[in-house]
Design an enzyme around this catalytic site. Sequence first.
Site, PDB file in Angstrom:
ATOM      1  N   ASP A  64       0.811  -1.227   0.000  1.00 52.45           N
ATOM      2  CA  ASP A  64       0.000   0.000   0.000  1.00 52.45           C
ATOM      3  C   ASP A  64       0.846   1.281   0.000  1.00 52.45           C
ATOM      4  O   ASP A  64       0.326   2.359   0.275  1.00 52.45           O
ATOM      5  CB  ASP A  64      -0.894   0.013   1.253  1.00 52.45           C
ATOM      6  CG  ASP A  64      -2.049  -0.985   1.144  1.00 52.45           C
ATOM      7  OD1 ASP A  64      -2.891  -0.803   0.251  1.00 52.45           O
ATOM      8  OD2 ASP A  64      -2.099  -1.939   1.949  1.00 52.45           O
ATOM      9  N   GLU A  69       0.018   9.551   1.665  1.00 51.66           N
ATOM     10  CA  GLU A  69      -0.653  10.415   2.641  1.00 51.66           C
ATOM     11  C   GLU A  69      -0.637   9.811   4.047  1.00 51.66           C
ATOM     12  O   GLU A  69      -0.679  10.549   5.036  1.00 51.66           O
ATOM     13  CB  GLU A  69      -2.107  10.627   2.233  1.00 51.66           C
ATOM     14  CG  GLU A  69      -2.872  11.492   3.211  1.00 51.66           C
ATOM     15  CD  GLU A  69      -4.283  11.792   2.753  1.00 51.66           C
ATOM     16  OE1 GLU A  69      -4.550  12.950   2.488  1.00 51.66           O
ATOM     17  OE2 GLU A  69      -5.103  10.859   2.636  1.00 51.66           O
ATOM     18  N   ASP A  70      -0.570   8.487   4.141  1.00 48.29           N
ATOM     19  CA  ASP A  70      -0.791   7.864   5.447  1.00 48.29           C
ATOM     20  C   ASP A  70       0.409   7.839   6.401  1.00 48.29           C
ATOM     21  O   ASP A  70       0.223   8.033   7.601  1.00 48.29           O
ATOM     22  CB  ASP A  70      -1.370   6.463   5.255  1.00 48.29           C
ATOM     23  CG  ASP A  70      -2.766   6.539   4.670  1.00 48.29           C
ATOM     24  OD1 ASP A  70      -3.529   7.429   5.092  1.00 48.29           O
ATOM     25  OD2 ASP A  70      -3.089   5.738   3.773  1.00 48.29           O
ATOM     26  N   ARG A  89       1.675  -2.025   6.803  1.00 44.58           N
ATOM     27  CA  ARG A  89       1.937  -0.633   6.416  1.00 44.58           C
ATOM     28  C   ARG A  89       2.904   0.074   7.363  1.00 44.58           C
ATOM     29  O   ARG A  89       3.414   1.153   7.035  1.00 44.58           O
ATOM     30  CB  ARG A  89       0.627   0.171   6.355  1.00 44.58           C
ATOM     31  CG  ARG A  89      -0.342  -0.362   5.327  1.00 44.58           C
ATOM     32  CD  ARG A  89      -1.271   0.718   4.809  1.00 44.58           C
ATOM     33  NE  ARG A  89      -0.521   1.773   4.125  1.00 44.58           N
ATOM     34  CZ  ARG A  89      -1.043   2.899   3.670  1.00 44.58           C
ATOM     35  NH1 ARG A  89      -2.317   3.145   3.845  1.00 44.58           N
ATOM     36  NH2 ARG A  89      -0.294   3.803   3.044  1.00 44.58           N
ATOM     37  N   ARG A 137      -7.632   3.066  12.539  1.00 44.75           N
ATOM     38  CA  ARG A 137      -6.210   3.287  12.239  1.00 44.75           C
ATOM     39  C   ARG A 137      -5.554   4.361  13.121  1.00 44.75           C
ATOM     40  O   ARG A 137      -4.330   4.385  13.261  1.00 44.75           O
ATOM     41  CB  ARG A 137      -6.061   3.701  10.768  1.00 44.75           C
ATOM     42  CG  ARG A 137      -6.622   2.700   9.760  1.00 44.75           C
ATOM     43  CD  ARG A 137      -5.756   1.465   9.645  1.00 44.75           C
ATOM     44  NE  ARG A 137      -6.282   0.544   8.659  1.00 44.75           N
ATOM     45  CZ  ARG A 137      -5.934   0.539   7.376  1.00 44.75           C
ATOM     46  NH1 ARG A 137      -5.052   1.409   6.920  1.00 44.75           N
ATOM     47  NH2 ARG A 137      -6.443  -0.351   6.547  1.00 44.75           N
ATOM     48  N   HIS A 167     -10.967   5.829   6.801  1.00 46.22           N
ATOM     49  CA  HIS A 167     -10.339   7.070   7.274  1.00 46.22           C
ATOM     50  C   HIS A 167     -11.324   8.251   7.285  1.00 46.22           C
ATOM     51  O   HIS A 167     -12.234   8.313   6.460  1.00 46.22           O
ATOM     52  CB  HIS A 167      -9.186   7.460   6.339  1.00 46.22           C
ATOM     53  CG  HIS A 167      -7.975   6.603   6.435  1.00 46.22           C
ATOM     54  ND1 HIS A 167      -7.384   6.030   5.327  1.00 46.22           N
ATOM     55  CD2 HIS A 167      -7.212   6.228   7.494  1.00 46.22           C
ATOM     56  CE1 HIS A 167      -6.312   5.337   5.699  1.00 46.22           C
ATOM     57  NE2 HIS A 167      -6.189   5.439   7.005  1.00 46.22           N
ATOM     58  N   ILE A 248      -8.757  -0.973  -3.653  1.00 48.27           N
ATOM     59  CA  ILE A 248      -8.143  -1.229  -2.340  1.00 48.27           C
ATOM     60  C   ILE A 248      -8.301   0.006  -1.439  1.00 48.27           C
ATOM     61  O   ILE A 248      -7.393   0.373  -0.678  1.00 48.27           O
ATOM     62  CB  ILE A 248      -6.675  -1.684  -2.458  1.00 48.27           C
ATOM     63  CG1 ILE A 248      -5.865  -0.732  -3.327  1.00 48.27           C
ATOM     64  CG2 ILE A 248      -6.585  -3.106  -2.985  1.00 48.27           C
ATOM     65  CD1 ILE A 248      -4.358  -1.000  -3.253  1.00 48.27           C
ATOM     66  N   CYS A 254      -5.162  10.223  -0.832  1.00 50.23           N
ATOM     67  CA  CYS A 254      -4.215   9.204  -0.330  1.00 50.23           C
ATOM     68  C   CYS A 254      -2.928   9.135  -1.138  1.00 50.23           C
ATOM     69  O   CYS A 254      -1.898   8.715  -0.634  1.00 50.23           O
ATOM     70  CB  CYS A 254      -4.803   7.803  -0.407  1.00 50.23           C
ATOM     71  SG  CYS A 254      -6.516   7.685  -0.130  1.00 50.23           S
TER      72      CYS A 254
HETATM   73  C1  CIR Z   1      -5.175   0.761   3.337  1.00 51.21           C
HETATM   74  O1  CIR Z   1      -6.107   0.040   3.703  1.00 51.21           O
HETATM   75  O2  CIR Z   1      -4.394   1.231   4.141  1.00 51.21           O
HETATM   76  C2  CIR Z   1      -5.013   1.057   1.869  1.00 51.21           C
HETATM   77  N1  CIR Z   1      -5.433  -0.077   1.109  1.00 51.21           N
HETATM   78  C3  CIR Z   1      -5.797   2.284   1.473  1.00 51.21           C
HETATM   79  C4  CIR Z   1      -5.280   3.537   2.087  1.00 51.21           C
HETATM   80  C5  CIR Z   1      -6.044   4.742   1.691  1.00 51.21           C
HETATM   81  N2  CIR Z   1      -5.458   5.910   2.246  1.00 51.21           N
HETATM   82  C6  CIR Z   1      -6.135   6.993   2.574  1.00 51.21           C
HETATM   83  O3  CIR Z   1      -7.361   7.026   2.529  1.00 51.21           O
HETATM   84  N3  CIR Z   1      -5.436   8.033   3.051  1.00 51.21           N
END
Ligand code: CIR
Length: 259
Positions: A64, A69-70, A89, A137, A167, A248, A254
Amino acid sequence: MFTKAITKKPCRALIDGISTAQFTDTPESPDYDLAVKQHDKYIRILESLGLEVLDLPSDERFPDSCFTEDPAVVMEGLAVVTNPARDSRNGEKAEIEPALKKFYPEDRIFHIEAPGTMEGGDVMQVGRHFYVGQSGRTNAEGARQFNDIVTGAGYTSETVPVTEGLHLKDFVIYLDNHDLLVTETMDKVPAFRDFNRYIIPEDELYAINSLYINGTVLVPAGYPKTLKIIQDLGYPTITVDTSEFRKIDGSLTCLSLRF
Ligand code: CIR
């Protein structure tokens, strides 16, 4: 005004990205080649809006990791390396830090530490204020540490419950001029009461995560009702095909860190 963005090329392991299938009734894996094309196009669009984009090489260890962004939250004057909650992640935080060091001095890079967890998709900035989603998360301790960090730099933050899925920014997004796109649930959240709120129909949930950049709004392709709401507000728009990332749970915000 944003001048820079950090993105990361999708890896082949993207097909194993985490999915709750919150945006689709028919779960399927992303098509890697198409995802790469869509990602390239996304970068070209950011560049066309005046951003200088640092596109990091793909990393097969982290399916991922194109969702930059995460693992960090960036703002004027400082960056926060988050602590992604899911094991697959978590290692992304170490990979994003060298990129942040190109733009921020080391003493302006802060960290969310265990037992705190946080992902940038839960953090919505409006001016000098942050709304932090408490979700599967991002936990209360992560939000507390974030608050301590940003208040030390003249920002403020508050928490908002995320009860609908992944999120915060999947369910509420800030554009500009006090305009928020919201679900019916987010519409009722007291913290958002003073905004102009536009409820996005349930069948277009995915399009809430539109992306305001320097006066223009990027909108996921295929959501005409949301597109019209945004255009009627007077924003110029660009539609962007993100079909492979949607599979996904990935959407427009993101795919980059913007600052
Ligand atoms: C996840 O589940 O972490 C990734 N498949 C998707 C992340 C999406 N990120 C976001 O909305 N900032």
